[in-house]
Design an enzyme around this catalytic site. Structure first.
Site, short mmCIF file in Angstrom:
data_model
loop_
_atom_site.label_atom_id
_atom_site.label_comp_id
_atom_site.label_asym_id
_atom_site.label_seq_id
_atom_site.Cartn_x
_atom_site.Cartn_y
_atom_site.Cartn_z
N TYR A 87 0.81 -1.21 0.00
CA TYR A 87 0.00 0.00 0.00
C TYR A 87 0.85 1.27 0.00
CZ TYR A 87 -3.68 -3.35 1.17
OH TYR A 87 -4.55 -4.42 1.15
N TYR A 460 -11.30 -1.29 0.70
CA TYR A 460 -11.22 -1.00 2.14
C TYR A 460 -9.93 -0.25 2.46
CZ TYR A 460 -7.66 -4.12 4.23
OH TYR A 460 -6.48 -4.70 4.63
N ARG A 461 -9.01 -0.20 1.48
CA ARG A 461 -7.65 0.31 1.73
C ARG A 461 -6.97 0.30 0.37
NH1 ARG A 461 -3.86 -3.43 5.61
NH2 ARG A 461 -2.21 -1.96 6.13
#
Lengths: 513, 513
Positions: A87, A460-461
């Protein structure tokens, strides 16, 4: 790409002030530092390369840094330990930001009786595990796949684990935060000086702020309260394998009611064969470069490692009579289902530690999948949420898998079963030394997000590179949520210095018109 | 007392605009309306008497009202159904505010498969129960003591119930909110137009807003998503009575680990003898007015009603083999403890409904305690939270009970066992027709809050009259939480029209310097 804009002079005088405030040895601005804090798992680390890093040791130093950053309008990118791999790692959305690296802040305060901990951002899962082990404190962690990471940072980014405490954000109880103007506040009961309830009661009085500092750029979290699971008397379970791709549907429809009804209290995560083997072998051992995996080859691999096409572990926790009864209910739910194998697992207090994340032991082996292609590997993750239905999961699986093949990547998904939803984490493994593969990555990822958007599934991310893209899909009433976030951002951070662009939230001066 | 300040002219022209926008029949400003929306359970209903009420039917009407209120700077006090008895009923903090009564908004959307509901604020627990019963939908409510109240309003004020879903605020999943400027937003996955996950996944992407609209004046909630418990296969339990005041300590120390370890999944609430009998009898039947209860009289009463000094109900939910196993664990925990009585309860799917809140059936009988003195009764509640320890609870019990006696009130507490804390709700029953008693109420309540403050226990919720007092006790770093709340309040509600003073949060123009 948005790059931090400030004159060399502004930066130089800010750096002088930072050095004076926290000491020469805590300010890192050499080229090698910029590289060190980049996202090594991304296709183009330079795109989000920071201008350097500041490494305070105390909240007072964080406050001093924030005040100086305001004065000179220097954007800061707070990280806890920077292990947010897949991420963005340690890297900022906005190139040139200074990383505010909190990894020196490592205080731990455990309340053994009540099963809580107050951690600073620098505390890793390994650190906290060692702390508990050394003192023989019978509290268990819930750990993510990469336990090098920060306990606090993981919870703030809504990371997940494998025990009943696996929804880490839901176990947060009280934060200490340096606000963008340098003010220090505490949430929940911590807002009362000297409260004995800071880590015990979550809501406090009035609006509750903890969740506003998750995936957010409204402040810098310097302490985080977290609930820990008291060591249970037993952990029983099943390791379940299924041999066919189509088994995903019934597998989800079997597990979802058990989870919704609280019979299962942890969130089982169904992973495919590649998720299991990518940490143990390399692609080239099985197939020539560029060729997609066919079912025959997959069969060879699953046979060699004795795993299924899909694999999932279920664990139940508690006193032995209760876990035994629960296992009977789970067994009955699987009765008559075409499983390939259901292997029972059993741990009872006093047994040797099982040594797995299911029993709270930190791990790092999932990172070994960076070696899948042999070259300098990386991965980014595409993680939409969807309703907990087998048919929808099957559709999501088929569509996504076809996209992986279309763009020449190896399908590497998991479906985690939440209380009312599924989280479908798709890792995209790639070889940074294969420029052709690297070039396909961005269009591939954008296609995946567009596919999800068509179903109205939100992530969600997401990776720092795609935060705007994902935020754009949250479009109710002309992006009312974004407008709300921006109003609060401007009120709390008028100079826009804290993590510009995080979760698609930009301060006024950097906002696209 | 702070009273809304606006000229008669401003009010008159605002009222004209309100009538034009939502219709003559939805605007209530007669004297009788002002009385109707006052707090009938408080000692001096006039102190918080509203100027009237507006009763929209749709979120568009709410938006129109909010826009007009901004134009004329008229403060609105949003209520869902106004049954917040003990904490202010329908009445505003600031006298003269117009009540924004959402009780006409009664839409219900149930997702039977996933066990969720989307309710508008006007939906009461009785309404939702009837809705589910009529359609034979096997989902259970968690209801508070007064089920006339709003499902949404109760969750937003962090009300509690008796099933595993009893922490209502924790089961909120997605809101629709009219912001103070009239903008309409949705939280969580609802921020994505047409998302199928609005009631399924709670956090959305980026900062999560649901908890910011709890006990808050940052917006007007017009729809609330809530998770409902799938009907379990069985509910087993114990009704436990203890005969001595001092039993509270070991009772709490026995229950707390069971709750913390998740063996109990609901929060048992230990109530004293008065909590049980005040709904069934009147004071004058047992003792002469003004005399405090002595142990001999208490013994007579508990004997007559066959109850203990302390009474608590435990319930476990799930498949029968699991609940049976759990009951064995609970039983073992109580083995050798000096209980007066442990009565087993048992409900298995197919049995006649138990008809109690433990099985999700709405109730209103707790309100009958308003009749304790025979006159026009009322109560207000003092509700601190404290660490989950028997010794601390005993100290809290003794100190509080002594204060009740000192000020001439009848001690009426409960101690609810949360996952990591105790909530000690103390009802102060009083007789509005006894001016002497009424006069003692305010100094008594202030003393209780001061006592809690000394232990650094904060209230989880409080009466409108004492919101500033309680907010003042949250004093970390010179009231950093309040300063944060105020900044956000000013950013979102520059005219200060939504619920000024709620939870001690005042807009700039009304703030004490």
């Amino acid at each position: 790409m948005i790059e931090a804009e400030f004159s060399k002079t502004a930066l130089q005088s800010a750096l002088r002030a930072f050095r004076a405030a926290i000491g020469e040895d805590k300010v890192y601005t050499d080229d090698i530092d910029q590289v060190a804090y980049s996202d090594h798992f991304s296709p183009d680390p330079e795109k989000h390369q920071p201008g350097g890093a500041l490494t305070p040791e105390t909240e007072e130093e964080v406050q001093a840094i924030v005040r100086i950053a305001n004065e000179h309008k220097i954007p800061l990118w707070p990280i806890s330990r920077g292990k947010n791999f897949g991420y963005g790692g340690a890297a900022p959305v906005m190139k040139g930001s200074l990383v505010l690296d909190l990894s020196r802040m490592k205080k731990i305060e455990v309340d053994e009786e009540n099963g809580t901990v107050l951690v600073e951002p620098g505390v890793s899962f390994f650190d906290l595990y060692d702390y508990l082990q050394e003192r023989k404190i019978p509290l268990w962690l819930s750990v993510p796949g990469n336990s090098w990471g920060s306990v606090a940072g993981n919870a703030l980014d809504r990371g997940v684990g494998y025990t009943p405490y696996g929804d880490h954000a839901s176990r947060i109880c009280g934060l200490e935060v340096v606000l963008p103007d340098g003010d220090l506040m505490r949430t929940g009961m911590g807002a009362m000086e000297g409260s004995p309830n800071w880590q015990l009661y979550r809501y406090g009085f009035g609006p509750a702020w903890d969740s506003l500092f998750c995936q957010s750029n409204f402040g810098v979290v310097t302490k985080l309260g977290l609930w820990l699971m008291p060591e249970p008397e037993s952990v029983l379970g099943y390791d379940i394998s299924c041999s066919n791709p189509d088994d995903l549907g019934w597998l989800i429809d079997t597990l979802v009611p058990l989870r919704r009804e609280g019979i299962l209290q942890q969130s089982p995560s169904i992973g495919n064969w590649l998720r299991s083997v990518a940490v143990m072998t390399q692609r080239e051992e099985w197939i020539e470069p560029g060729r997609p995996f066919d079912e025959a080859t997959i069969k060879k691999i699953t046979g060699a490692f004795d795993i299924g096409w899909w694999n999932v572990s279920i664990r139940v926790y508690g006193p032995l009579p209760m876990t035994k009864a629960t296992m009977e209910v789970v067994k009955a739910a699987f009765s008559g289902k075409p499983v390939m194998r259901m292997r029972e697992t059993r741990w009872v207090k006093g047994d040797a530690p099982e040594g797995s994340p299911a029993t709270g032991v930190p791990i790092s082996f999932p990172l070994a999948n960076a070696n899948w292609f042999g070259g300098r590997g990386g991965h980014i993750s595409y993680s939409p949420t969807l309703p907990p239905r087998g048919d929808l999961a099957m559709r999501q699986f088929k569509r996504t898998r076809a996209r992986y093949e279309e763009f020449g990547f190896d399908y590497h998904p998991s479906f985690a079963i939440g209380e009312r939803h599924l989280t479908n984490v798709n890792q995209v493994l790639f070889n940074r030394d294969d420029p052709d593969m690297v070039a396909r990555l961005d269009p591939f990822f954008r296609t995946l997000v567009a596919d999800a958007d068509e179903e109205r599934y939100g992530e969600y991310r997401t990776h720092i590179e795609y935060m705007d893209l994902v935020a754009d899909t949250f479009n109710f009433n002309n992006h009312a949520l974004r407008r709300l976030n921006e109003r609060v951002k401007d009120a709390l951070d008028p100079n826009g210095i804290i993590a510009p662009g995080k979760s698609g939230i930009w301060p006024q001066r950097l906002r696209k018109s």
